[in-house]
Design a protein around this motif. Structure first.
Motif, short mmCIF file in Angstrom:
data_model
loop_
_atom_site.label_atom_id
_atom_site.label_comp_id
_atom_site.label_asym_id
_atom_site.label_seq_id
_atom_site.Cartn_x
_atom_site.Cartn_y
_atom_site.Cartn_z
N HIS A 413 18.31 -33.15 -47.55
CA HIS A 413 17.36 -31.53 -47.99
C HIS A 413 18.29 -30.60 -46.88
N TYR A 414 18.27 -31.03 -45.85
CA TYR A 414 19.38 -30.18 -44.94
C TYR A 414 20.72 -29.88 -45.40
N ARG A 415 21.28 -30.87 -45.86
CA ARG A 415 22.68 -30.64 -46.27
C ARG A 415 22.68 -29.93 -47.41
N SER A 416 21.77 -30.16 -48.40
CA SER A 416 21.57 -29.24 -49.65
C SER A 416 21.51 -27.68 -49.22
N LEU A 435 18.24 -20.99 -42.63
CA LEU A 435 18.01 -22.58 -42.75
C LEU A 435 16.80 -22.93 -42.19
N ASP A 436 16.62 -22.04 -40.96
CA ASP A 436 15.29 -22.51 -40.12
C ASP A 436 14.05 -22.05 -40.85
N LEU A 437 14.16 -20.96 -41.52
CA LEU A 437 12.95 -20.44 -42.26
C LEU A 437 12.83 -21.30 -43.49
N ARG A 441 9.30 -23.28 -44.55
CA ARG A 441 8.65 -23.13 -45.73
C ARG A 441 8.40 -24.41 -46.67
N ALA A 442 9.51 -25.30 -46.88
CA ALA A 442 9.77 -26.33 -47.69
C ALA A 442 8.79 -27.63 -46.90
N GLY A 443 8.29 -27.49 -45.77
CA GLY A 443 7.40 -28.39 -45.14
C GLY A 443 8.30 -29.54 -44.66
#
Length: 577
Positions: A413-416, A435-437, A441-443
């Motif tokens: 997920h981070y990479r995408s 990215l931090d936000l 939000r993505a949980g």
């Protein structure tokens, strides 16, 4: 008391008490010791029997009259008679205590019997008349001691199992530890064989009607260690025929024992019937197969083999083997679950960490990923290279907190998300802020460190921003590495923000080296000191980035406790600059 009968004795003679009578007064001697429970014999100076009491008659199993005039060796050829000790007593008069063993006609037991004997010289008026021997059988006592020692060894075997089995979460290691632990205490040869996991490496299909296991651990006593290699090595697959001892054990989930196994039984139970002659040549004679099952699931079996003069398996041996298996199977179950999860996570991570494409012909990139070892779970390390324009590209190095499948999924997920945000071509610190936000939000409940570097080859600069990650190293041509001093913000997923971008000179030919903390973090060492060693990095004589990374991993990766990801890149020096 009736007249003519000797008074009853109130004390049983000790083995060390010699009768205080001369050899010539045998009637008085018989009066004293004839009914004693200790065997008493009198020998002349030629070591021939002159007298034996009833106890010694019973011990030897030979009538008293047949003793007279004969030596111990004449009467009892299967006794290790201490003749040198007897002669020594005659010579110097010093008593001797001797333990000896052997067989006599009095015993129906084919095993050895044991005696404790004491010998005293008999003399009168300075003249040596012979010897008196006091004999006490100790076979029962020695048997009890041997049985106690046997029990002690079994208790020690169980007691030490907890510290010697299951030292890692690796299935093969655990199986080897179990096999090593039972040899030689329970078996001359031991093999731990497990079912082939459903997930992971594909295996040729098993023929119909057989049970396929993988030999995961094997051990043997030193004298058989080389010989048993002919029967296969750990890691090989073994097919057991239906109806054999192994398949019966797995079907019933109960131990199976075959003592003094026949050739027919061996042929029926062996995966390779043609090896029966080889089994016999090594003296194999008894088998014990113990099931390994946890939470209603069969994991495999522990096979024990005894050879040569080792005794056959007893009920007590089977109880001990079952208890050991029950203790070891907990570790095997954990290792089995770990192996499946580790395999899935590793395959997922490898798929996600496929070699990043070089976004521009002017850019060179080399990467490596090194798992921490069989005992460690796969982590969430990742790297990436994302093109931004003809002259600019983004390099990414990140590390998701935690290990296992969930960490690998979070890493994807981070990479995408980084790739998505990079498309806006904003400074690195802006990418980290967004990215931090997005993570919040993505949980995604796993924080991550991340280092972003945007290299602009036209201006010879590198813009760097860090979210809790260790600093990059720049290696200029012909020089040692320089560790970049950059602001470090909080890890991603904390929602704290506060990231900054720093500009670092990075001209053509300068190598940008990025890494995860597994490369440098060591227990008991300050992280700054560990990172400081990277200042010694320089390009190898070949100038190859692949050779650089191989050298780095060889130097820093051998005692790593966490996964390691490394990336080296540089802008090629063109003919015009």
């Amino acid at each position: 008391m009736e007249a003519g009968h000797p008074p009853s004795r109130t004390r049983r003679p000790r083995v060390s008490d010699p009768p205080d009578v001369p050899l010539t007064d045998l009637a008085a001697l018989d009066y004293l010791v004839g009914g004693a429970t200790v065997g008493v014999g009198v020998l002349d100076t030629d070591l021939r029997f002159r007298y034996v009491n009833r106890a010694l008659e019973r011990i030897n199993g030979i009538p008293a009259a047949e003793h007279l005039g004969r030596t111990v060796t004449d009467l009892l050829p299967e006794l290790d008679a201490p003749m040198d000790a007897l002669r020594g007593v005659l010579d110097d008069g010093r008593p001797r205590d001797v333990t000896h063993s052997g067989r006599t006609p009095a015993s129906d037991d084919p095993g050895l019997r044991f005696w404790q004997s004491t010998y005293h010289r008999l003399e009168r008026d300075g003249e040596v008349h012979g010897l008196v021997a006091l004999v006490l059988e100790t076979s029962a006592s020695l048997s009890q001691l041997q049985e106690l020692e046997h029990v002690r060894r079994h208790l020690s075997l169980l007691d030490t199992a907890a510290t010697r089995i299951g030292t890692t979460l690796d299935m093969n290691t655990t199986c080897h530890e179990l096999a090593d632990h039972v040899v030689p205490a329970l078996a001359d040869v031991a093999s731990v064989e497990v079912f082939v996991p459903e997930a992971g490496k594909s295996v040729r299909p098993a023929p119909e009607g057989v049970t396929r296991l993988r030999r995961a651990g094997m051990a043997a006593v030193p004298e058989l260690r080389e010989a048993v290699r002919q029967f296969g090595q750990p890691g090989e697959y073994v097919d057991y025929p239906k109806g054999g001892i192994v398949t019966r054990c797995l079907e019933t989930n109960r131990p199976e024992v075959q003592n003094l196994i026949s050739d027919e039984q061996l042929i029926r139970s062996s995966p390779h019937p043609e090896r029966v002659a080889a089994y016999r040549a090594l003296g194999f004679h008894s088998l014990c197969i113990v099931p390994l099952a946890a939470r209603g699931r069969s994991l495999g079996a522990l096979a024990l083999v005894r050879a040569d003069d080792s005794p056959h398996f007893t009920d007590e041996d089977v109880v001990i083997a079952k208890e050991l298996a029950a203790r070891a199977v907990v570790d095997l179950d954990h290792a089995s679950h770990y192996t499946v999860e580790h395999g899935i996570a590793l395959e997922l991570q490898r798929a996600l960490l496929s070699e990043p494409r070089e976004p521009h012909p002017h850019l060179e990139v080399a990467t490596r990923y090194l798992a921490a070892g069989q005992g460690a779970v796969v982590g969430g390390d990742w790297f990436d290279v994302v093109p931004l324009s003809a002259s600019r590209h983004l390099k990414v190095m990140g590390d998701v907190m935690g290990h296992g499948v969930e960490a690998a999924v979070a890493m994807s997920h981070y990479r995408s998300m980084v790739r998505l945000l990079a498309a806006d071509d904003v400074p690195p610190h802006r990418i980290l802020e967004r990215l931090d936000l997005m993570v919040e939000r993505a949980g995604i409940d796993r924080a991550a460190t991340c280092l972003l570097a945007v290299v602009d080859r036209n201006h010879g600069l590198c813009q760097v921003a860090s979210a809790g990650h260790l600093p990059p190293v720049f290696i200029d041509p012909g020089s040692h590495g320089r560790i970049a001093e950059i602001p470090v913000g909080p890890p991603l997923g904390t929602g704290l923000g506060g990231y900054e971008t720093a500009a670092v000179p990075c001209g053509p030919g300068t190598v940008l080296f990025m890494y995860t903390d597994g490369l440098v973090e060591r227990r008991g060492e300050d992280i700054e000191a560990s990172v400081g060693r990277l200042a010694d990095l320089r390009l190898p004589p070949s100038g190859s980035l692949d050779d650089l990374l191989d050298g780095v991993l060889e130097r820093f990766g051998h005692d790593a406790e966490d996964d390691i990801a490394v990336l080296a890149s540089r802008t090629r020096v063109t003919e015009t600059g």
